[in-house]
Design a protein around this motif. Structure first.
Motif, PDB file in Angstrom:
ATOM      1  N   GLY A   1    -123.329  23.646 -24.898  1.00 54.45           N
ATOM      2  CA  GLY A   1    -123.741  23.396 -26.273  1.00 54.45           C
ATOM      3  C   GLY A   1    -124.464  24.566 -26.907  1.00 54.45           C
ATOM      4  N   HIS A   2    -125.259  25.281 -26.121  1.00 55.36           N
ATOM      5  CA  HIS A   2    -125.987  26.418 -26.681  1.00 55.36           C
ATOM      6  C   HIS A   2    -125.013  27.509 -27.130  1.00 55.36           C
ATOM      7  N   ALA A   3    -125.382  28.148 -28.243  1.00 56.80           N
ATOM      8  CA  ALA A   3    -124.527  29.186 -28.802  1.00 56.80           C
ATOM      9  C   ALA A   3    -124.962  30.588 -28.407  1.00 56.80           C
ATOM     10  N   SER A   4    -126.040  30.681 -27.642  1.00 52.60           N
ATOM     11  CA  SER A   4    -126.527  31.999 -27.238  1.00 52.60           C
ATOM     12  C   SER A   4    -127.349  31.864 -25.956  1.00 52.60           C
ATOM     13  N   VAL A   5    -128.051  32.927 -25.621  1.00 55.39           N
ATOM     14  CA  VAL A   5    -128.792  33.039 -24.370  1.00 55.39           C
ATOM     15  C   VAL A   5    -129.708  31.846 -24.127  1.00 55.39           C
ATOM     16  N   VAL A   6    -129.705  31.320 -22.909  1.00 57.69           N
ATOM     17  CA  VAL A   6    -130.676  30.309 -22.495  1.00 57.69           C
ATOM     18  C   VAL A   6    -131.759  31.034 -21.708  1.00 57.69           C
ATOM     19  N   TYR A   7    -132.981  31.020 -22.253  1.00 57.20           N
ATOM     20  CA  TYR A   7    -134.076  31.762 -21.633  1.00 57.20           C
ATOM     21  C   TYR A   7    -134.813  30.956 -20.565  1.00 57.20           C
ATOM     22  N   ARG A   8    -135.010  29.651 -20.796  1.00 58.57           N
ATOM     23  CA  ARG A   8    -135.780  28.841 -19.863  1.00 58.57           C
ATOM     24  C   ARG A   8    -135.216  27.426 -19.801  1.00 58.57           C
ATOM     25  N   VAL A   9    -135.393  26.808 -18.623  1.00 64.46           N
ATOM     26  CA  VAL A   9    -135.096  25.386 -18.448  1.00 64.46           C
ATOM     27  C   VAL A   9    -136.290  24.742 -17.756  1.00 64.46           C
ATOM     28  N   ALA A  10    -136.492  23.439 -18.007  1.00 64.49           N
ATOM     29  CA  ALA A  10    -137.596  22.713 -17.382  1.00 64.49           C
ATOM     30  C   ALA A  10    -137.226  21.249 -17.224  1.00 64.49           C
ATOM     31  N   PHE A  11    -137.526  20.674 -16.060  1.00 62.58           N
ATOM     32  CA  PHE A  11    -137.289  19.253 -15.803  1.00 62.58           C
ATOM     33  C   PHE A  11    -138.475  18.424 -16.282  1.00 62.58           C
ATOM     34  N   SER A  12    -138.189  17.200 -16.712  1.00 67.12           N
ATOM     35  CA  SER A  12    -139.247  16.238 -16.993  1.00 67.12           C
ATOM     36  C   SER A  12    -139.867  15.805 -15.666  1.00 67.12           C
TER      37      SER A  12
END
Length: 621
Positions: free
Chosen positions: A248-259
């Motif tokens: 879905g993202h159209a560009s760089v994903v810098y960070r991810v985090a879980f709940s």
């Protein structure tokens, strides 16, 4: 030394505050935007304390800051590293904060007061990411030197050096049981390492692009990664197989985090969005345009009820995890991109956001009245027509729009070339001047949008423009220190001379038309006798570039704004500084005064605009 301290506060309620409840500087009516939850540059990393009561953040401004998570009020701040900071993490007991930066170090701080503790030296290049083990005994760091280092917190010594990546290592995370470390790198791989042996136990290749970030789910059953290509993946760390791909993202994903319960994954991207995903199905649950620039980092509060993200527009935004509603902010707009204009009657001010959104505010209360959108990536200058019926907005693409402030509707358009640095109206509103990086000064008929004249030959860029009070002449200052005067009716050049060796950012005519004030990179304000063309006085006091100048309509005061974060008021006759108005925390880049002389507005790179009450200014006899 003339002072206005008592006069500036005379008649003003004691301890005035803005809409956020933060103190206002003396002489200020209100503040648009907020100093809470923001840095002076891109926010690159943030983390909630384990008890959820505070939030730590760091950024390209090189500072580590601690905030009250409930109110957004700043608790403390420290210069964290030499140069940019990239990553922070709380220890599991909440007593320490680990940080990394451009200076190749990993540092530990006491979370209560941000007092520096240990520093770890071992990386040969920038350190991009840091993580604590679940027991707090170890810290892992990932660097541009293609290595992951494991540090023993008790001794401060390097315990392991994990090598194998073929390029920068950009992300690192401990597994919940502490037996493994995951790393992601520029080589497009996610690697798992044994903390017991230091050996690589598994290599996962993301065939799309480099891996910027990795995170384990709280139960350790999933490993998330985000890539330069914009994809988010969930992996089975036991088998190394892809479990779910989140697209879905159209560009760089810098960070991810879980709940905290592992049911949700949040991702932060250069496409300006914060996205929330269902980790079981991979379904996108919510998409929030969280910034006017890239979203760099994200974290869940320990109770999972809120999500915080840091952005390229220097702000920290906090959202309700259940419904996506933004929390803490009492004003819309996400701040000010250092451009503001005061309506002639002083009742309204306009501010620009980085995405080209223009907002109109009540100058007495700071409440938003209306918003409108200019199709520009960056608003570089704007001004109200003398009768207040038009607002002219110029952009970095060379375009100039006119809006009706009463309706918010576009009322005209003029096309230029390249970046427009300055726009100015003649006093009768029949002429509009614009100057920009195409080394030209243009004269327009704002009623029809017709170009009347174009004058070239400037050095690199026309930085500022102003009409004489009688409307007969026009002056422009350029990047190479020249002042050029031309006929305001025909655009014909009248005279040109060098005012200095450095760029001129600002010019202003005195109301009687006899004096011109100029200021720029030499940090000096020069007052020119327009009959002789000579400097009659130089005003010293600023310690940064003079970015904007304006005379009070009665001619008693000259007001200046500067890179030194101050707004200064000068006795226009004697040239003495009568007050320095504080309140901004970064460069002050624009200044506008109402026609009646009662109000002024300044806008700063600190993402705020301050409205000032000029009726309190008096020169001590």
């Amino acid at each position: 030394m003339v002072t206005l301290i008592a006069l500036l506060v005379l008649g003003v309620p004691q301890d005035p505050v803005d809409l956020e409840g933060d103190p206002l500087p003396a002489g200020a009516v209100t503040r648009i935007g907020t100093l809470r939850m923001r840095h002076d540059d891109t926010v690159t990393s943030l983390a909630y304390a384990p008890d959820g009561k505070s939030l730590a953040s760091c950024g390209h401004d090189g500072t580590l800051r601690l905030w009250d998570a409930a109110t957004g009020r700043r608790l403390s701040s420290v210069e964290g590293h030499r140069g940019r900071m990239y990553s922070i993490a709380f220890s599991p007991d909440g007593k320490r904060i680990a940080s990394t930066g451009q200076d190749k170090t990993v540092r530990l701080w006491e979370a209560g007061n941000l007092r520096e503790g240990q520093s770890f030296y071992g990386h040969d290049e920038h350190v991009w990411a840091v993580a604590f083990s679940a027991d707090g005994a170890k810290v892992a760091s990932a660097g541009a030197d293609e290595s992951v280092l494991i540090w023993d917190v008790a001794s401060g010594l390097e315990a392991q050096r994990l090598r194998g990546h073929e390029g920068n290592v950009l992300g690192v995370a401990f597994s919940p049981d502490g037996k493994s470390v995951a790393s992601g790198g520029l080589d497009g791989t996610v690697r798992l390492w044994s903390t017991l042996t230091g050996r690589e136990t598994k290599r996962i290749r993301d065939n799309e692009s480099s891996v910027n970030t990795v995170a384990f789910s709280p139960d350790g059953r999933l490993l998330a990664s985000g890539t330069w290509g914009g994809s988010v993946r969930l992996w089975d760390p036991t088998t190394g197989k892809s479990a779910v791909k989140l697209s879905g993202h159209a560009s760089v994903v810098y960070r991810v985090a879980f709940s905290p319960d592992g049911k949700l994954l949040a991702s932060a991207s250069k496409d300006n969005t914060l996205r929330l995903w269902d980790t079981a199905t991979g379904k996108e649950l919510r998409r929030t345009v969280a910034a006017e620039m890239a979203v760099w980092c994200v974290d869940f509060s320990p109770d999972g009820k809120t999500i915080a993200c840091g952005t390229g527009d220097h702000t920290i935004r906090v959202f309700d995890a259940a419904d996506g509603k933004e929390l803490l902010r009492k004003q819309g707009g996400g701040g000010v991109s250092a451009q503001a204009a005061c309506a002639p009657d002083g009742k309204t001010v306009a501010t620009a956001c980085a995405d080209g959104t223009i907002r109109l505010w009540d100058a007495s209360t700071g409440l938003e009245k209306r918003s409108m959108k200019a199709s520009v990536a960056e608003v570089t200058s704007m001004v109200f027509a003398p009768d207040g019926t038009r607002l002219v907005v110029a952009g970095a693409e060379g375009k100039i729009w006119m809006f009706d402030p009463a309706t918010g509707m576009e009322s005209g358009f003029m096309g230029g070339e390249e970046k427009v640095s300055s726009v100015a109206f003649s006093r009768d509103g029949k002429r509009l001047a614009s100057g920009g990086s195409d080394k030209a000064l243009r004269l327009w008929d704002p009623a029809t949008g017709t170009l009347i004249a174009k004058l070239g030959g400037f050095g690199e860029s026309v930085r500022c423009t102003a009409f004489s009070p009688d409307g007969k002449s026009l002056v422009a200052g350029d990047w190479e220190g020249f002042l050029c005067f031309c006929d305001a009716v025909t655009g014909k050049e009248l005279r040109r001379f060098r005012a200095g060796e450095l760029v001129i950012h600002a010019v202003a005519f005195s109301p009687d038309g006899k004096t011109l004030a100029s200021g720029g990179a030499d940090q000096i304000i020069s007052l020119w006798n327009l009959e002789t063309g000579k400097v009659v006085k130089r005003l010293y006091g600023h310690s940064g570039d003079v970015q904007a100048l304006a005379y009070a309509p009665d001619g008693r005061f000259l007001i200046s704004a500067s890179d030194d974060h101050t707004v200064r008021v000068w006795d226009a006759t004697g040239g003495r500084e009568v007050h320095s108005l504080g309140g901004h925390e970064d460069k002050v880049l624009s200044l506008s005064v109402s026609s009646d002389g009662r109000r002024a507005v300044t806008a700063s790179r600190d993402a705020t605009a301050i409205i000032w009450d000029l009726t309190m200014l008096e020169v001590k006899k």
